[in-house]
Design a protein around this motif. Structure first.
Motif, PDB file in Angstrom:
ATOM      1  N   LYS A   2     -46.313  -2.431  -2.320  1.00  0.00           N
ATOM      2  CA  LYS A   2     -46.485  -3.802  -1.857  1.00  0.00           C
ATOM      3  C   LYS A   2     -47.917  -4.020  -1.391  1.00  0.00           C
ATOM      4  O   LYS A   2     -48.618  -3.078  -1.030  1.00  0.00           O
ATOM      5  CB  LYS A   2     -45.504  -4.123  -0.735  1.00  0.00           C
ATOM      6  CG  LYS A   2     -45.631  -3.246   0.504  1.00  0.00           C
ATOM      7  CD  LYS A   2     -44.551  -3.588   1.521  1.00  0.00           C
ATOM      8  CE  LYS A   2     -44.631  -2.673   2.744  1.00  0.00           C
ATOM      9  NZ  LYS A   2     -43.569  -2.986   3.738  1.00  0.00           N
ATOM     10  N   ARG A   3     -48.327  -5.285  -1.430  1.00  0.00           N
ATOM     11  CA  ARG A   3     -49.650  -5.629  -0.933  1.00  0.00           C
ATOM     12  C   ARG A   3     -49.517  -6.126   0.499  1.00  0.00           C
ATOM     13  O   ARG A   3     -48.684  -6.977   0.801  1.00  0.00           O
ATOM     14  CB  ARG A   3     -50.307  -6.691  -1.810  1.00  0.00           C
ATOM     15  CG  ARG A   3     -51.766  -6.915  -1.466  1.00  0.00           C
ATOM     16  CD  ARG A   3     -52.481  -7.766  -2.503  1.00  0.00           C
ATOM     17  NE  ARG A   3     -52.225  -9.170  -2.310  1.00  0.00           N
ATOM     18  CZ  ARG A   3     -52.958 -10.144  -2.859  1.00  0.00           C
ATOM     19  NH1 ARG A   3     -53.982  -9.825  -3.636  1.00  0.00           N
ATOM     20  NH2 ARG A   3     -52.665 -11.394  -2.665  1.00  0.00           N
ATOM     21  N   VAL A   4     -50.362  -5.569   1.368  1.00  0.00           N
ATOM     22  CA  VAL A   4     -50.253  -5.838   2.798  1.00  0.00           C
ATOM     23  C   VAL A   4     -51.569  -6.435   3.293  1.00  0.00           C
ATOM     24  O   VAL A   4     -52.650  -5.916   3.000  1.00  0.00           O
ATOM     25  CB  VAL A   4     -49.956  -4.531   3.582  1.00  0.00           C
ATOM     26  CG1 VAL A   4     -49.861  -4.802   5.077  1.00  0.00           C
ATOM     27  CG2 VAL A   4     -48.676  -3.882   3.053  1.00  0.00           C
ATOM     28  N   TYR A  38     -52.888  -1.872  -0.679  1.00  0.00           N
ATOM     29  CA  TYR A  38     -51.599  -1.608  -1.316  1.00  0.00           C
ATOM     30  C   TYR A  38     -50.933  -0.415  -0.650  1.00  0.00           C
ATOM     31  O   TYR A  38     -51.550   0.623  -0.472  1.00  0.00           O
ATOM     32  CB  TYR A  38     -51.785  -1.366  -2.815  1.00  0.00           C
ATOM     33  CG  TYR A  38     -52.034  -2.645  -3.561  1.00  0.00           C
ATOM     34  CD1 TYR A  38     -50.980  -3.365  -4.113  1.00  0.00           C
ATOM     35  CD2 TYR A  38     -53.324  -3.168  -3.665  1.00  0.00           C
ATOM     36  CE1 TYR A  38     -51.204  -4.567  -4.773  1.00  0.00           C
ATOM     37  CE2 TYR A  38     -53.555  -4.366  -4.323  1.00  0.00           C
ATOM     38  CZ  TYR A  38     -52.495  -5.065  -4.870  1.00  0.00           C
ATOM     39  OH  TYR A  38     -52.711  -6.252  -5.512  1.00  0.00           O
ATOM     40  N   ASP A 107     -45.645  -1.748 -10.702  1.00  0.00           N
ATOM     41  CA  ASP A 107     -45.379  -2.560  -9.504  1.00  0.00           C
ATOM     42  C   ASP A 107     -44.273  -1.966  -8.632  1.00  0.00           C
ATOM     43  O   ASP A 107     -43.792  -2.613  -7.705  1.00  0.00           O
ATOM     44  CB  ASP A 107     -45.013  -3.991  -9.892  1.00  0.00           C
ATOM     45  CG  ASP A 107     -43.724  -4.094 -10.698  1.00  0.00           C
ATOM     46  OD1 ASP A 107     -43.108  -3.030 -10.980  1.00  0.00           O
ATOM     47  OD2 ASP A 107     -43.322  -5.212 -11.056  1.00  0.00           O
ATOM     48  N   PHE A 345     -49.735 -10.083  -7.530  1.00  0.00           N
ATOM     49  CA  PHE A 345     -49.498 -10.103  -6.087  1.00  0.00           C
ATOM     50  C   PHE A 345     -50.276 -11.283  -5.522  1.00  0.00           C
ATOM     51  O   PHE A 345     -51.512 -11.278  -5.550  1.00  0.00           O
ATOM     52  CB  PHE A 345     -49.956  -8.797  -5.446  1.00  0.00           C
ATOM     53  CG  PHE A 345     -49.196  -7.586  -5.911  1.00  0.00           C
ATOM     54  CD1 PHE A 345     -48.107  -7.118  -5.192  1.00  0.00           C
ATOM     55  CD2 PHE A 345     -49.559  -6.919  -7.073  1.00  0.00           C
ATOM     56  CE1 PHE A 345     -47.395  -5.999  -5.610  1.00  0.00           C
ATOM     57  CE2 PHE A 345     -48.856  -5.801  -7.510  1.00  0.00           C
ATOM     58  CZ  PHE A 345     -47.776  -5.341  -6.775  1.00  0.00           C
TER      59      PHE A 345
END
Length: 388
Positions: A2-4, A38, A107, A345
């Motif tokens: 996930k992108r944070v 990421y 992903d 994303f």
């Protein structure tokens, strides 16, 4: 995966300058981007990226066996006829290869898919090996990431070990490239530092200043024979220049070796699909003039045999050109590959660069772009591992 969203360090530019990462901005825009990162789990890294990358490299070595024994296939891949014997001889000698980078679409849902292999002269090396690790340690010390956060990144150590493993052959290594390219200079200087740590004496030289003597040895500006040369300059360009006809004859040992002409070529993609059909990490791919290419229907990526940084790539969807990049490539021919879009994303498309050093998986670097094709202006974003 996930992108944070992350807290950008106020002094990150100064930190980049201090450690020699002078290409943190390109064309007046940020290249390094730490406004987000990421996050991966350890399982994702070990099972979905590291293990498949090592398997893909093993498959590529099988492909070299196949291609280097087939003159017709080398001709189809636009490897000049005069180099076929030299490519085969280089592979039979197992001339040493240092590093490369797979571009993967992943992903976290389903297997990573190979888009292409940057087998010769890949850049974004310093930021992958050094600066994103520096970012991780700094973010942990500032309390922005947990102390348990890690990163898939053994690139630096593996490069030093790989360069040390060939040290017994010769004592000096020359590093050549187009030195007025800041990106090339950063990469060359970093590799020279790794070589120095491995015990080599090093010399930097502009590729345009490399000479050749009557015995086909490459020579430097002091007219010393170059016994070991790392060149950040494309093999496919070298073999098409007057300088190149010395390559099959020289006693200078070159990295990357001539046999990598078989891998630094989009023709590798249909060859891999032919040898390993339906492999979960591959996409169907064919030479454009192969009748089987029609199997891909009206959704595919059209890629030149010889191109870099996304130039002349066209994404076809519904029979229409959905996106294309201009460039100077394509004269030698094209391949077509089943369309598999990069994961998106937010507003950005992300590609994972999976680094291979001396045949082993070594780490990753992530590039983002606001278009679905990664280019030299695409941003570099760091990553970290948290949780099993």
């Amino acid at each position: 995966m996930k992108r944070v969203e992350m807290t950008e360090r106020p002094d990150w530019k100064a930190d980049a300058e201090v450690c020699g990462f002078t290409i943190h901005s390109i064309y007046g825009e940020r290249y390094w981007d730490e406004r987000h990162a990421y996050e991966f789990t350890l399982t994702e890294i070990e099972e979905e990226l590291e293990a498949p990358s090592e398997e893909l490299m093993s498959m590529c070595y099988r492909a070299v066996d196949h291609i280097s024994a087939d003159r017709g296939l080398m001709r189809r891949m636009a490897i000049p006829d005069d180099y076929h014997d030299a490519v085969s001889a280089s592979w039979k000698r197992r001339d040493y290869d240092l590093y490369g980078r797979f571009d993967l679409a992943f992903d976290g849902n389903g297997p990573a898919k190979l888009l292409e292999f940057n087998a010769d002269t890949p850049t974004s090396l310093f930021e992958s090996a050094v600066f994103q690790w520096r970012w991780l340690e700094d973010m942990k010390s500032r309390g922005h990431l947990p102390a348990t956060a890690d990163q898939f990144n053994s690139i630096h150590e593996r490069l030093i070990n790989a360069l040390r493993s060939v040290k017994t052959w010769l004592g000096r290594m020359h590093f050549a490239g187009i030195l007025d390219s800041e990106e090339d200079l950063v990469t060359i200087d970093y590799l020279m530092d790794c070589a120095t740590q491995a015990g080599w004496r090093t010399t930097r030289i502009d590729m345009r200043q490399v000479g050749v003597d009557a015995d086909h040895w490459f020579r430097d500006l002091r007219r010393r024979r170059i016994k070991r040369l790392f060149k950040l300059y494309p093999l496919e360009s070298m073999v098409r220049e007057p300088f190149g006809h010395h390559l099959p004859l020289t006693s200078t040992r070159i990295m990357e070796p001539l046999w990598k002409l078989t891998l630094s070529n989009k023709g590798l993609l249909p060859v891999l699909w032919e040898i390993f059909p339906d492999h979960p990490n591959l996409l169907p791919a064919y030479f454009e003039d192969d009748p089987r290419a029609r199997r891909l229907g009206d959704a595919h990526a059209r890629k030149p045999l010889l191109s870099r940084e996304g130039a002349n790539v066209t994404l076809v969807r519904g029979g229409e050109n959905a996106y294309s990049v201009e460039g100077p490539y394509g004269e030698e021919g094209y391949v077509v590959q089943a369309l598999h879009m990069l994961p998106r994303f937010g507003d950005d498309w992300a590609v994972i660069g999976s680094w291979i050093v001396a045949g082993k998986s070594a780490g990753i670097g992530i590039r983002e772009d606001d278009t679905p094709v990664t280019k030299n202006s695409s941003r570099f974003v760091p990553h970290y591992i948290l949780g099993a």
